[in-house]
Design an enzyme around this catalytic site. Structure first.
Site, short mmCIF file in Angstrom:
data_model
loop_
_atom_site.label_atom_id
_atom_site.label_comp_id
_atom_site.label_asym_id
_atom_site.label_seq_id
_atom_site.Cartn_x
_atom_site.Cartn_y
_atom_site.Cartn_z
N TYR A 55 -14.77 -11.98 -0.87
CA TYR A 55 -15.52 -10.75 -1.15
C TYR A 55 -16.75 -11.03 -2.01
CZ TYR A 55 -11.84 -7.93 0.91
OH TYR A 55 -10.96 -7.38 1.79
N ARG A 95 0.82 -1.22 0.00
CA ARG A 95 0.00 0.00 0.00
C ARG A 95 0.86 1.27 0.00
NH1 ARG A 95 -5.63 -0.92 1.38
NH2 ARG A 95 -5.98 -2.90 0.38
O1 CP3 Z 1 -0.07 -1.52 -2.53
C1 CP3 Z 1 -0.34 -0.55 -3.27
O2 CP3 Z 1 0.03 0.62 -3.05
C2 CP3 Z 1 -1.10 -0.84 -4.55
C3 CP3 Z 1 -2.50 -0.64 -4.51
C4 CP3 Z 1 -3.43 -1.61 -3.78
C5 CP3 Z 1 -4.70 -1.19 -3.30
N1 CP3 Z 1 -5.37 -2.28 -2.86
C6 CP3 Z 1 -5.22 0.19 -3.35
C7 CP3 Z 1 -6.34 0.58 -2.48
C8 CP3 Z 1 -3.32 -2.99 -3.55
C9 CP3 Z 1 -2.15 -3.92 -3.83
C10 CP3 Z 1 -4.55 -3.40 -2.96
C11 CP3 Z 1 -4.84 -4.80 -2.62
C12 CP3 Z 1 -6.03 -5.11 -1.84
N2 CP3 Z 1 -7.28 -4.53 -1.88
C13 CP3 Z 1 -6.09 -6.20 -0.92
C14 CP3 Z 1 -4.96 -7.18 -0.63
C15 CP3 Z 1 -3.97 -6.66 0.33
C16 CP3 Z 1 -4.46 -6.55 1.74
O3 CP3 Z 1 -4.59 -5.40 2.21
O4 CP3 Z 1 -4.71 -7.59 2.38
C17 CP3 Z 1 -7.39 -6.22 -0.38
C18 CP3 Z 1 -7.91 -7.17 0.66
C19 CP3 Z 1 -8.14 -5.16 -1.01
C20 CP3 Z 1 -9.56 -4.82 -0.80
C21 CP3 Z 1 -9.71 -3.42 -0.34
N3 CP3 Z 1 -9.60 -2.32 -1.16
C22 CP3 Z 1 -10.02 -2.94 0.96
C23 CP3 Z 1 -10.24 -3.83 2.16
C24 CP3 Z 1 -10.06 -1.53 0.89
C25 CP3 Z 1 -10.42 -0.56 1.99
C26 CP3 Z 1 -9.54 -0.51 3.13
C27 CP3 Z 1 -8.18 0.07 2.85
O5 CP3 Z 1 -7.19 -0.56 3.20
O6 CP3 Z 1 -8.11 1.19 2.32
C28 CP3 Z 1 -9.77 -1.17 -0.43
C29 CP3 Z 1 -9.68 0.19 -0.98
C30 CP3 Z 1 -8.32 0.62 -1.43
N4 CP3 Z 1 -7.49 -0.13 -2.23
C31 CP3 Z 1 -7.68 1.85 -1.14
C32 CP3 Z 1 -6.45 1.85 -1.80
C33 CP3 Z 1 -5.41 2.94 -1.85
C34 CP3 Z 1 -8.26 3.00 -0.34
C35 CP3 Z 1 -9.30 3.67 -1.19
C36 CP3 Z 1 -9.37 5.16 -1.01
O7 CP3 Z 1 -8.43 5.87 -1.42
O8 CP3 Z 1 -10.40 5.58 -0.51
#
Ligand code: CP3
Length: 341
Positions: A144, A20
């Site tokens: 999911y 992230r």
């Molecule tokens: O790592 C990086 O910088 C690349 C981008 C990336 C995102 N999501 C961007 C994101 C990656 C590799 C992911 C993977 C992801 N997404 C996973 C696997 C990794 C892990 O955390 O276990 C999972 C389970 C998700 C599902 C997901 N997407 C969740 C649970 C959430 C909300 C909670 C959170 O951590 O923000 C997201 C949204 C998300 N994905 C955001 C980002 C930057 C936040 C969205 C926003 O900007 O409002």
């Protein structure tokens, strides 16, 4: 450095990137997000490339990871979903008929913006900084799709494994085939390593892990292995699963912060590199303490090649960006080795 470490070759210092790393802890990301919603960001090649490059401008990171989400390809396949902030699926999948109705993924047609973003990042990334492409592991995507939203227990998904095991297997195979096509397209567009995120398999007992989660990952790995691109499998809360994970033909295993890397390496054996595993909470420690926690991770990783430094899970949104800079610099400084004669 990063690709060499994936292949367990000696490197002049331990490479670092952060799960992230493009995200809400960065003021420049929050600025971008104030103007565009998350889905629009992921669906614009230019903006996704910009978000991918933001952390590379600020820090001497050793790898980039594509800015996208594990749910993006499913959205491309026509699965209705929103982000709030985690993924919310409009019609959760619970029946065999729904599984059969799931369209196949054609990456060029369904997610062209992801492939274009990869090309833009490759053109814009600093020299020598490779790009990691990624996908959700099939079981994590199933969680999911079946539950419809983030959850602590993912009970409907786990219940499905017992109530309709064949339906679960069919869904996992479908997802595995879609993610194989997706990752192969990412590699063809220029991604230099491919990572599978297995965020929820830690909820499973070893028997169910083998029958369901591992089945899906094996299928993806078998499809990608011929590409010759390093493969990384991150499994969250995976301590109890490491023996099964050691059987997978991947180059690197991402380890969460709960298991010391030394223990993980003993179970995984000499044929795998490890990635991790500082607790994301450690970035809140006072400076000297942070160094001490980093040293523990480096000592646990040991002197053998094949360690990529990372956090044990994604960085928290309220992390101080300066603490991240100190972490990266200290890993580089502490692991600097004399060039090989
Ligand atoms: O790592 C990086 O910088 C690349 C981008 C990336 C995102 N999501 C961007 C994101 C990656 C590799 C992911 C993977 C992801 N997404 C996973 C696997 C990794 C892990 O955390 O276990 C999972 C389970 C998700 C599902 C997901 N997407 C969740 C649970 C959430 C909300 C909670 C959170 O951590 O923000 C997201 C949204 C998300 N994905 C955001 C980002 C930057 C936040 C969205 C926003 O900007 O409002």
């Amino acid at each position: 450095m990063f690709l060499e470490a994936c292949r367990r070759r000696p490197v002049p210092y331990t490479p670092v990137w952060i799960m992230r790393q493009a995200g809400r802890y960065l003021p420049e990301y929050r600025e971008l997000r104030a103007k565009v919603d998350f889905v629009a960001l992921t669906r614009s090649a230019e903006l996704a490339a910009e978000a991918t490059l933001q952390p590379l401008r600020r820090y001497p990171l050793d790898a980039a990871i594509l800015f996208s989400d594990i749910m993006t390809p499913l959205q491309g396949m026509g699965v209705g979903l929103e982000f709030d902030p985690g993924p919310v699926v409009r019609e959760p999948i619970r029946t065999a008929a729904q599984v059969d109705a799931l369209p196949r993924l054609a990456p060029q047609r369904d997610v062209p913006f992801v492939l274009d973003a990869i090309r833009l990042v490759r053109a814009g990334a600093p020299r020598g900084v490779p790009l990691i492409g990624f996908a959700g592991a099939p079981f994590t995507l199933l969680c999911y799709l079946v539950c419809g939203r983030p959850s602590k227990e993912f009970s409907a998904a786990r219940a499905l494994l017992y109530a309709q095991p064949e339906t679960a297997e069919r869904l996992l195979d479908r997802l595995a085939d879609a993610m194989t096509a997706y990752l192969a397209a990412q590699a063809a567009a220029g991604a230099q390593a491919l990572m599978l995120f297995e965020s929820w398999a830690g909820l499973l007992g070893i028997r169910e892990y083998r029958r369901f989660a591992l089945r899906g990952v094996r299928r993806v790995v078998a499809g990608l292995r011929p590409l010759g691109v390093p493969l990384i499998y991150y499994v969250n809360q995976g301590s109890a699963l490491m023996e099964a994970v050691s059987e997978l033909d991947v180059d690197v295993v991402g380890v969460d912060w709960r298991s010391p890397l030394g223990a993980a390496r003993r179970v995984l054996g000499p044929g795998k590199a490890v990635q991790g595993n500082l607790d994301p909470a450690a970035l809140f420690a006072e400076r000297g303490e942070l160094k001490r926690h980093i040293e523990v991770v480096l000592d646990e990783a040991g002197p053998l090649p094949g360690h990529i430094f990372n956090l044990g899970h994604g960085i928290w949104p309220d992390t101080d960006p300066d603490a991240v800079a100190r972490m990266i610099d200290y890993v580089h400084e502490r692991t600097a080795r004399r060039p090989l004669a």
